[in-house]
Design a protein around this motif. Sequence first.
Motif, PDB file in Angstrom:
ATOM      1  N   CYS A   6      84.248  28.500  -5.726  1.00  0.00           N
ATOM      2  CA  CYS A   6      85.051  29.569  -6.321  1.00  0.00           C
ATOM      3  C   CYS A   6      84.847  30.835  -5.484  1.00  0.00           C
ATOM      4  O   CYS A   6      83.739  31.372  -5.445  1.00  0.00           O
ATOM      5  CB  CYS A   6      84.616  29.832  -7.756  1.00  0.00           C
ATOM      6  SG  CYS A   6      84.793  28.410  -8.842  1.00  0.00           S
ATOM      7  N   ASP A   8      85.857  34.739  -4.683  1.00  0.00           N
ATOM      8  CA  ASP A   8      86.570  35.991  -4.935  1.00  0.00           C
ATOM      9  C   ASP A   8      87.287  36.334  -3.628  1.00  0.00           C
ATOM     10  O   ASP A   8      86.910  35.852  -2.554  1.00  0.00           O
ATOM     11  CB  ASP A   8      85.554  37.087  -5.309  1.00  0.00           C
ATOM     12  CG  ASP A   8      86.185  38.468  -5.277  1.00  0.00           C
ATOM     13  OD1 ASP A   8      87.181  38.677  -5.987  1.00  0.00           O
ATOM     14  OD2 ASP A   8      85.686  39.336  -4.530  1.00  0.00           O
ATOM     15  N   VAL A 109      89.750  32.926  -6.548  1.00  0.00           N
ATOM     16  CA  VAL A 109      89.746  33.531  -7.884  1.00  0.00           C
ATOM     17  C   VAL A 109      89.782  35.047  -7.729  1.00  0.00           C
ATOM     18  O   VAL A 109      88.797  35.661  -7.314  1.00  0.00           O
ATOM     19  CB  VAL A 109      88.483  33.108  -8.670  1.00  0.00           C
ATOM     20  CG1 VAL A 109      88.577  33.573 -10.116  1.00  0.00           C
ATOM     21  CG2 VAL A 109      88.297  31.592  -8.623  1.00  0.00           C
ATOM     22  N   LYS A 154      87.869  35.779 -15.362  1.00  0.00           N
ATOM     23  CA  LYS A 154      87.797  34.843 -14.220  1.00  0.00           C
ATOM     24  C   LYS A 154      87.295  33.481 -14.700  1.00  0.00           C
ATOM     25  O   LYS A 154      87.815  32.443 -14.307  1.00  0.00           O
ATOM     26  CB  LYS A 154      86.881  35.389 -13.113  1.00  0.00           C
ATOM     27  CG  LYS A 154      87.511  36.505 -12.308  1.00  0.00           C
ATOM     28  CD  LYS A 154      86.779  36.767 -11.006  1.00  0.00           C
ATOM     29  CE  LYS A 154      87.576  37.739 -10.148  1.00  0.00           C
ATOM     30  NZ  LYS A 154      87.069  37.888  -8.791  1.00  0.00           N
ATOM     31  N   LEU A 155      86.278  33.509 -15.555  1.00  0.00           N
ATOM     32  CA  LEU A 155      85.716  32.262 -16.094  1.00  0.00           C
ATOM     33  C   LEU A 155      86.719  31.519 -16.957  1.00  0.00           C
ATOM     34  O   LEU A 155      86.830  30.298 -16.871  1.00  0.00           O
ATOM     35  CB  LEU A 155      84.479  32.560 -16.950  1.00  0.00           C
ATOM     36  CG  LEU A 155      83.147  32.648 -16.226  1.00  0.00           C
ATOM     37  CD1 LEU A 155      82.021  32.720 -17.242  1.00  0.00           C
ATOM     38  CD2 LEU A 155      82.942  31.450 -15.324  1.00  0.00           C
ATOM     39  N   ILE A 158      89.161  29.901 -14.605  1.00  0.00           N
ATOM     40  CA  ILE A 158      88.567  28.787 -13.854  1.00  0.00           C
ATOM     41  C   ILE A 158      88.445  27.560 -14.760  1.00  0.00           C
ATOM     42  O   ILE A 158      88.825  26.453 -14.392  1.00  0.00           O
ATOM     43  CB  ILE A 158      87.175  29.155 -13.283  1.00  0.00           C
ATOM     44  CG1 ILE A 158      87.285  30.230 -12.195  1.00  0.00           C
ATOM     45  CG2 ILE A 158      86.481  27.917 -12.697  1.00  0.00           C
ATOM     46  CD1 ILE A 158      85.956  30.882 -11.819  1.00  0.00           C
ATOM     47  N   ALA A 172      79.756  29.676  -6.276  1.00  0.00           N
ATOM     48  CA  ALA A 172      80.676  30.821  -6.361  1.00  0.00           C
ATOM     49  C   ALA A 172      80.251  31.940  -5.417  1.00  0.00           C
ATOM     50  O   ALA A 172      79.072  32.120  -5.149  1.00  0.00           O
ATOM     51  CB  ALA A 172      80.722  31.334  -7.796  1.00  0.00           C
ATOM     52  N   ASP A 179      82.662  40.029 -10.563  1.00  0.00           N
ATOM     53  CA  ASP A 179      82.403  38.624 -10.204  1.00  0.00           C
ATOM     54  C   ASP A 179      81.142  38.083 -10.882  1.00  0.00           C
ATOM     55  O   ASP A 179      80.858  36.890 -10.802  1.00  0.00           O
ATOM     56  CB  ASP A 179      82.228  38.481  -8.679  1.00  0.00           C
ATOM     57  CG  ASP A 179      83.458  38.924  -7.921  1.00  0.00           C
ATOM     58  OD1 ASP A 179      84.561  38.542  -8.331  1.00  0.00           O
ATOM     59  OD2 ASP A 179      83.323  39.658  -6.922  1.00  0.00           O
ATOM     60  N   MET A 182      81.181  34.975 -13.200  1.00  0.00           N
ATOM     61  CA  MET A 182      81.453  33.770 -12.406  1.00  0.00           C
ATOM     62  C   MET A 182      80.215  33.338 -11.617  1.00  0.00           C
ATOM     63  O   MET A 182      79.878  32.152 -11.555  1.00  0.00           O
ATOM     64  CB  MET A 182      82.631  34.044 -11.453  1.00  0.00           C
ATOM     65  CG  MET A 182      82.970  32.935 -10.490  1.00  0.00           C
ATOM     66  SD  MET A 182      84.475  33.286  -9.522  1.00  0.00           S
ATOM     67  CE  MET A 182      83.816  34.334  -8.207  1.00  0.00           C
ATOM     68  N   TRP A 185      77.586  31.840 -13.980  1.00  0.00           N
ATOM     69  CA  TRP A 185      78.029  30.554 -14.528  1.00  0.00           C
ATOM     70  C   TRP A 185      77.858  29.411 -13.527  1.00  0.00           C
ATOM     71  O   TRP A 185      77.529  28.290 -13.906  1.00  0.00           O
ATOM     72  CB  TRP A 185      79.493  30.720 -14.952  1.00  0.00           C
ATOM     73  CG  TRP A 185      80.243  29.449 -15.224  1.00  0.00           C
ATOM     74  CD1 TRP A 185      80.206  28.703 -16.365  1.00  0.00           C
ATOM     75  CD2 TRP A 185      81.174  28.803 -14.350  1.00  0.00           C
ATOM     76  NE1 TRP A 185      81.058  27.623 -16.258  1.00  0.00           N
ATOM     77  CE2 TRP A 185      81.663  27.664 -15.023  1.00  0.00           C
ATOM     78  CE3 TRP A 185      81.642  29.077 -13.056  1.00  0.00           C
ATOM     79  CZ2 TRP A 185      82.600  26.795 -14.451  1.00  0.00           C
ATOM     80  CZ3 TRP A 185      82.571  28.212 -12.487  1.00  0.00           C
ATOM     81  CH2 TRP A 185      83.028  27.087 -13.184  1.00  0.00           C
TER      82      TRP A 185
END
Length: 195
Positions: A6, A8, A109, A154-155, A158, A172, A179, A182, A185
């Motif tokens: 993932c 950014d 993302v 964002k989460l 996703i 990520a 961010d 994300m 996570w």
Amino acid sequence: MKKLYCFDFDGTLTYKDTMFMYLKFYDPIKFQIQFLKHVPLFVLLKLKLAETEKVKKSFIGSILKGQTQEKIEKKSKQFFEEHYPKIIRENALDFIQNIDRDNTQSLLVTASLDIWAKPFADAFKMQLVSTKAEFQNGVFTGNFIGKNCNGKEKLVRIEAEISNHKYDKIIAFGDTSGDKPMLKWANEGHYQFFH
């Protein structure tokens, strides 16, 4: 081993924020006028006294609202051709070009709008997870479909994108507080990895 990357976009893969670059590219005169008009809002934003989504929508809408999807897509293609790969960090580009595509799914993302982020996602061979521009009858309304794709959103995006997939490892990459959800996570969260 099935991996999910993932990434950014602005600041992580690029040297600059693409929103201001794109809007200035789209209409330099309108950009200058609207930028000055929005300075008070930008100040409030820095002081955390205004909502990012509202200020962003107002600024983007002040330049692009009422424009046709056809013209916007044409301008986005030109913007991409003029700035790719110059605005992409070289080590990020190397990393992306060496991804094992057979065993890895990659998502771009970004809080940036799909309007100008899509050509970059296509060049990176990534699925785009972004803030979405709303068009009605082929014209940009100035609104977004859903929320600004930043922070916890964002989460949400996703997880909607990968709902039926299983991964051995999720990695990520990001560079701002937007961010952090994300990065936390993921199994591996890399902050300013390509800087």
